[in-house]
Design a protein around this motif. Structure first.
Motif, PDB file in Angstrom:
ATOM      1  N   VAL A   1      15.141  -8.758  36.632  1.00 49.96           N
ATOM      2  CA  VAL A   1      14.716  -9.441  35.413  1.00 49.96           C
ATOM      3  C   VAL A   1      15.248 -10.868  35.489  1.00 49.96           C
ATOM      4  CG1 VAL A   1      14.929  -9.595  32.913  1.00 49.96           C
ATOM      5  CG2 VAL A   1      14.641  -7.362  33.993  1.00 49.96           C
ATOM      6  N   HIS A   2      14.368 -11.832  35.293  1.00 53.55           N
ATOM      7  CA  HIS A   2      14.732 -13.238  35.404  1.00 53.55           C
ATOM      8  C   HIS A   2      14.394 -13.939  34.087  1.00 53.55           C
ATOM      9  CE1 HIS A   2      15.330 -12.785  39.752  1.00 53.55           C
ATOM     10  NE2 HIS A   2      14.296 -11.961  39.690  1.00 53.55           N
TER      11      HIS A   2
ATOM     12  N   ARG B   1      18.299 -19.366  31.770  1.00 54.69           N
ATOM     13  CA  ARG B   1      19.494 -18.652  31.329  1.00 54.69           C
ATOM     14  C   ARG B   1      20.174 -17.920  32.483  1.00 54.69           C
ATOM     15  NH1 ARG B   1      20.041 -14.276  26.320  1.00 54.69           N
ATOM     16  NH2 ARG B   1      22.239 -14.735  25.872  1.00 54.69           N
ATOM     17  N   GLY B   2      19.440 -17.060  33.149  1.00 51.27           N
ATOM     18  CA  GLY B   2      20.007 -16.309  34.269  1.00 51.27           C
ATOM     19  C   GLY B   2      19.207 -15.055  34.530  1.00 51.27           C
ATOM     20  N   GLY B   3      19.570 -14.343  35.576  1.00 57.05           N
ATOM     21  CA  GLY B   3      18.830 -13.141  35.906  1.00 57.05           C
ATOM     22  C   GLY B   3      19.628 -12.208  36.786  1.00 57.05           C
ATOM     23  N   VAL B   4      19.098 -10.992  36.912  1.00 56.74           N
ATOM     24  CA  VAL B   4      19.752  -9.939  37.689  1.00 56.74           C
ATOM     25  C   VAL B   4      18.737  -9.331  38.636  1.00 56.74           C
ATOM     26  CG1 VAL B   4      20.874  -7.681  37.604  1.00 56.74           C
ATOM     27  CG2 VAL B   4      21.403  -9.391  35.864  1.00 56.74           C
ATOM     28  N   ARG B   5      19.146  -9.168  39.889  1.00 58.50           N
ATOM     29  CA  ARG B   5      18.343  -8.452  40.867  1.00 58.50           C
ATOM     30  C   ARG B   5      19.284  -7.553  41.657  1.00 58.50           C
ATOM     31  NH1 ARG B   5      14.967 -11.260  45.823  1.00 58.50           N
ATOM     32  NH2 ARG B   5      14.178  -9.364  46.802  1.00 58.50           N
ATOM     33  N   ILE B   6      18.891  -6.313  41.827  1.00 54.13           N
ATOM     34  CA  ILE B   6      19.650  -5.348  42.635  1.00 54.13           C
ATOM     35  C   ILE B   6      18.705  -4.789  43.680  1.00 54.13           C
ATOM     36  CG2 ILE B   6      21.067  -3.272  42.620  1.00 54.13           C
ATOM     37  CD1 ILE B   6      21.593  -3.755  39.647  1.00 54.13           C
ATOM     38  N   ASP B   7      19.094  -4.879  44.930  1.00 47.24           N
ATOM     39  CA  ASP B   7      18.173  -4.628  46.045  1.00 47.24           C
ATOM     40  C   ASP B   7      18.883  -3.802  47.112  1.00 47.24           C
ATOM     41  OD1 ASP B   7      16.434  -4.771  48.179  1.00 47.24           O
ATOM     42  OD2 ASP B   7      16.204  -6.937  48.130  1.00 47.24           O
TER      43      ASP B   7
ATOM     44  N   SER C   1      19.660 -18.385  38.712  1.00 47.94           N
ATOM     45  CA  SER C   1      19.409 -16.957  38.923  1.00 47.94           C
ATOM     46  C   SER C   1      18.265 -16.455  38.052  1.00 47.94           C
ATOM     47  CB  SER C   1      20.678 -16.145  38.653  1.00 47.94           C
ATOM     48  OG  SER C   1      21.051 -16.213  37.286  1.00 47.94           O
ATOM     49  N   GLY C   2      17.846 -17.272  37.105  1.00 51.49           N
ATOM     50  CA  GLY C   2      16.692 -16.928  36.281  1.00 51.49           C
ATOM     51  C   GLY C   2      15.373 -17.303  36.907  1.00 51.49           C
ATOM     52  N   ARG C   3      15.414 -17.844  38.131  1.00 46.81           N
ATOM     53  CA  ARG C   3      14.183 -18.217  38.835  1.00 46.81           C
ATOM     54  C   ARG C   3      13.875 -17.193  39.922  1.00 46.81           C
ATOM     55  NH1 ARG C   3      15.599 -24.568  40.113  1.00 46.81           N
ATOM     56  NH2 ARG C   3      15.661 -25.308  37.944  1.00 46.81           N
ATOM     57  N   ARG C   4      12.668 -16.737  39.948  1.00 56.56           N
ATOM     58  CA  ARG C   4      12.245 -15.833  41.013  1.00 56.56           C
ATOM     59  C   ARG C   4      12.085 -16.619  42.311  1.00 56.56           C
ATOM     60  NH1 ARG C   4       7.035 -13.243  38.313  1.00 56.56           N
ATOM     61  NH2 ARG C   4       6.728 -12.566  40.463  1.00 56.56           N
TER      62      ARG C   4
END
Length: 366
Positions: free
Chosen positions: A329-330, A334-340, A200-203
């Protein structure tokens, strides 16, 4: 729909006439669909008659394709060549002296073939004229997007109620796409993205055989295609346990940025100001590096349309323009968050932006 298509073609013809072109050739499939309801064909706005030109018959395999019955269909025998070249020949036969082309959609080879078959026509560039017409949607188009969003919400909601630990990203993505079709979508709006844990840390991550583990971030982005119109939704969750402090902090930050972007949507708002509203929340928290190039974009017959909500974008929003707001933010490794979300720009008097994708944005532990 014939009257709707005719009105759209009339607006395009006005633009062509304004730049001195007597006819136009539309080859971008989404633009042909917008102006004529057809797929698998090109559209000639001719000097004396408008025509759909295709090899064989229009592609009836696309359930959203309903060719305008008011248009005459010019069919070429199988393997008879390029419909765009044949349409240029027809434009010359109608006695026109100029033909506007969608040069951004043509290869050099195709452009040369058109020039060779109609040497007396003055070729011009239609530019993004049809794409510009498509930016503001009518209520029928918005209704298709609304239904697509409901389908995507339903598919995602059902997945979240199932057992997730131990399943692969690829399996989850395929299940989501099956559920979209089960609930009435023509298909996915784009390849479904499922990213777990460090992925999830990868775009722009594409699903792999990594299995879901407890404590993972689960980031999902999907969309439904309904009658040709495409919506988009993205959510991030935590799997199997209470979120860690760093996960809560990162999620709350992205949620605040997304809310700021949504609240900035209004008729007359500059594209770059909407982007800035979301981006400055992330900038101020120290995440200026590595942010997405844009905060959102238009949706419709294509998943990535104008307008582009980006730092250097020029222009202002109109009412009835559907857009995404999707900051993220990625953190690599580690990880990331996307809200769409997909929303429709509406004036304050009508309640402000209309939210089409309504799946909760609460940070759930699944």
């Amino acid at each position: 729909m014939s009257e709707v298509y005719a009105a759209r073609r009339a607006r395009l013809r006005e633009r062509c006439n304004a730049v001195g072109s007597t006819s136009a050739l539309v080859t971008n499939p989404a633009n042909v669909r917008y102006l004529a309801g057809a797929s698998g064909a090109v559209l000639l706005l001719g000097r004396t008659e408008d025509l759909l030109v295709c090899v064989g018959s229009p592609d009836d395999r696309q359930p959203e394709s309903r060719p305008d019955e008011a248009l005459r269909l010019h069919t070429l025998p199988g393997s008879a060549g390029d419909p765009a070249v044949a349409a240029a020949d027809l434009a010359a036969a109608q006695g026109g002296d100029s033909l506007a082309l969608e040069e951004h959609h043509l290869t050099v080879t195709r452009h040369r073939a058109i020039r060779s078959v109609a040497p007396r026509l003055r070729l011009g560039d239609l530019g993004q004229a049809v794409e510009q017409l498509r930016v503001v949607k009518d209520e029928e188009e918005i209704s298709c997007l609304r239904i697509g969003a409901e389908i995507a919400d339903q598919a995602l909601g059902e997945l979240l109620e199932s057992i997730l630990v131990g399943r692969t990203e690829r399996h989850l993505a395929l299940e989501l796409e099956r559920r979209l079709v089960d609930h009435g979508a023509d298909g996915p709006a784009f390849p479904t993205s499922v990213a777990t844990g460090p992925n999830s840390g990868r775009r722009a991550h594409r699903p792999t055989d990594r299995r879901v583990e407890e404590g993972d971030f689960l980031s999902v982005c999907l969309g439904a295609r309904y009658r040709g119109y495409r919506c988009e939704i993205g959510r991030t969750f935590v799997i199997g346990t209470s979120p860690a402090d760093w996960q809560i902090e990162l999620y709350d930050l992205v949620f605040a940025a997304q809310r700021a972007g949504r609240e900035a949507l209004a008729p007359g708002a500059a594209y770059r100001d909407v982007d800035r509203a979301a981006r400055q929340v992330l900038d101020s928290a120290g995440y200026a590096e590595g942010l997405l190039e844009l905060t959102g974009h238009g949706v419709g017959l294509e998943i990535d349309e104008d307008p582009q909500l980006a730092p250097a974008a020029m222009g202002k929003l109109d009412a009835c323009v559907p857009v995404t707001v999707e900051p993220g933010v990625h953190l690599p490794g580690r990880g990331g968050v996307r809200i769409d979300d997909t929303l429709v720009v509406r004036p304050e008097a009508d309640g402000g932006p209309e939210l089409l994708t309504i799946t909760t944005k609460e940070l759930l532990a699944l």
